[in-house]
Design a protein around this motif. Structure first.
Motif, mmCIF file in Angstrom:
data_model
loop_
_atom_site.group_PDB
_atom_site.id
_atom_site.type_symbol
_atom_site.label_atom_id
_atom_site.label_comp_id
_atom_site.label_asym_id
_atom_site.label_seq_id
_atom_site.Cartn_x
_atom_site.Cartn_y
_atom_site.Cartn_z
ATOM 1 N N VAL A 90 -5.032 5.099 -0.854
ATOM 2 C CA VAL A 90 -4.778 4.106 0.204
ATOM 3 C C VAL A 90 -5.660 2.884 0.008
ATOM 4 O O VAL A 90 -5.177 1.740 0.079
ATOM 5 C CB VAL A 90 -4.980 4.737 1.608
ATOM 6 C CG1 VAL A 90 -4.891 3.674 2.690
ATOM 7 C CG2 VAL A 90 -3.957 5.840 1.850
ATOM 8 N N LEU A 91 -6.943 3.096 -0.261
ATOM 9 C CA LEU A 91 -7.848 1.961 -0.472
ATOM 10 C C LEU A 91 -7.471 1.180 -1.729
ATOM 11 O O LEU A 91 -7.476 -0.059 -1.724
ATOM 12 C CB LEU A 91 -9.297 2.446 -0.564
ATOM 13 C CG LEU A 91 -9.911 2.922 0.751
ATOM 14 C CD1 LEU A 91 -11.305 3.498 0.511
ATOM 15 C CD2 LEU A 91 -9.973 1.783 1.749
ATOM 16 N N GLY A 92 -7.151 1.881 -2.795
ATOM 17 C CA GLY A 92 -6.731 1.203 -4.028
ATOM 18 C C GLY A 92 -5.437 0.437 -3.821
ATOM 19 O O GLY A 92 -5.275 -0.686 -4.322
ATOM 20 N N PRO A 146 -7.422 9.132 0.480
ATOM 21 C CA PRO A 146 -8.152 7.905 0.851
ATOM 22 C C PRO A 146 -8.341 6.932 -0.315
ATOM 23 O O PRO A 146 -8.227 5.717 -0.138
ATOM 24 C CB PRO A 146 -9.497 8.432 1.363
ATOM 25 C CG PRO A 146 -9.188 9.813 1.850
ATOM 26 C CD PRO A 146 -8.117 10.337 0.937
ATOM 27 N N SER A 147 -8.602 7.458 -1.502
ATOM 28 C CA SER A 147 -8.782 6.561 -2.648
ATOM 29 C C SER A 147 -7.473 5.862 -3.008
ATOM 30 O O SER A 147 -7.481 4.687 -3.400
ATOM 31 C CB SER A 147 -9.307 7.344 -3.855
ATOM 32 O OG SER A 147 -8.382 8.366 -4.215
ATOM 33 N N CYS A 172 0.920 4.069 -2.949
ATOM 34 C CA CYS A 172 0.676 5.496 -2.716
ATOM 35 C C CYS A 172 1.853 6.347 -3.181
ATOM 36 O O CYS A 172 1.656 7.436 -3.735
ATOM 37 C CB CYS A 172 0.379 5.746 -1.238
ATOM 38 S SG CYS A 172 -1.213 5.082 -0.710
ATOM 39 N N ALA A 191 -4.288 -0.778 -0.944
ATOM 40 C CA ALA A 191 -4.554 -1.938 -0.082
ATOM 41 C C ALA A 191 -5.211 -3.064 -0.886
ATOM 42 O O ALA A 191 -4.865 -4.240 -0.726
ATOM 43 C CB ALA A 191 -5.425 -1.533 1.098
ATOM 44 N N ALA A 192 -6.146 -2.687 -1.770
ATOM 45 C CA ALA A 192 -6.803 -3.706 -2.599
ATOM 46 C C ALA A 192 -5.801 -4.355 -3.554
ATOM 47 O O ALA A 192 -5.793 -5.584 -3.712
ATOM 48 C CB ALA A 192 -7.961 -3.078 -3.377
ATOM 49 N N THR A 223 0.835 -1.210 0.000
ATOM 50 C CA THR A 223 0.000 0.000 0.000
ATOM 51 C C THR A 223 0.862 1.249 0.000
ATOM 52 O O THR A 223 0.586 2.207 -0.731
ATOM 53 C CB THR A 223 -0.938 -0.007 1.230
ATOM 54 O OG1 THR A 223 -1.727 -1.196 1.211
ATOM 55 C CG2 THR A 223 -1.842 1.211 1.241
#
Length: 178
Positions: free
Chosen positions: A34-36, A31-32, A23, A38-39, A19
């Motif tokens: 970080v979420l992307g 936030p998008s 980033c 992590a996915a 992650t």
């Protein structure tokens, strides 16, 4: 696949590192992002699982400090030698490819020893035979049998420092170092 999904929380560190890299590549920690990240990292961990190496490693702080200090000292000395070879008026130094059969049969320690030997100026691993645990190194100044034996000795000492710093007791015993 369900067993891999259940094991996903155990790979939190790999997902965190993935992650962070994601980033950094995207240039921000929105936030998008970080979420992307992590996915993407979780998907990589699920699709391309790595073998667990924790069972092969035992970290010993003092031998690790010795390994790092000696590696840095070897790098400085070798860099000075390579600089001398480059600046001296004589021609190119005599060199050769030598075979060094390591004591350990572990892929991890074969790789670690090969990487450390390659990072030291004046030597590079040109081949590693996993089946025999042999490294083939191109070494400066190893044209005579005595010089080649000295290069072999230095490589085996490097492997010994790696094993003493990171190997389990059983691995040390198998290598004859316990």
């Amino acid at each position: 696949m369900s067993a891999r999904l259940r094991a996903l929380p155990g790979h939190w560190f790999e997902i965190l590192i993935g992650t962070i890299f994601w980033c950094l590549l995207w240039g921000g920690f929105a936030p998008s992002d970080v979420l992307g990240g992590a996915a993407a990292a979780a998907l990589v961990v699920l699709l391309f699982p790595l073998p667990r190496v924790a069972r092969e490693l035992t970290l010993r702080p003092w031998p690790l400090a010795v390994l790092i200090a000696r590696f840095l000292a070897d790098m400085v000395v070798s860099a000075l030698q390579v600089a001398w070879y480059a600046l001296r008026p004589a021609g190119a130094p005599a060199s050769s490819v030598i075979a060094v059969r390591l004591r350990s049969r572990s892929d991890l320690f074969l790789t670690a020893t090969g990487m450390l030997c390659t990072l030291i100026p004046g030597s590079v691993v040109v081949e590693a035979q996993r089946s025999t645990g042999t490294l083939f190194l191109h070494a400066f100044g190893a044209a005579t049998p005595e010089a080649a034996e000295e290069a072999r000795r230095r490589t085996l000492e490097q492997e010994e420092r790696v094993l003493r710093a990171l190997a389990r007791r059983e691995e040390l015993e198998e290598a004859g170092l316990a």
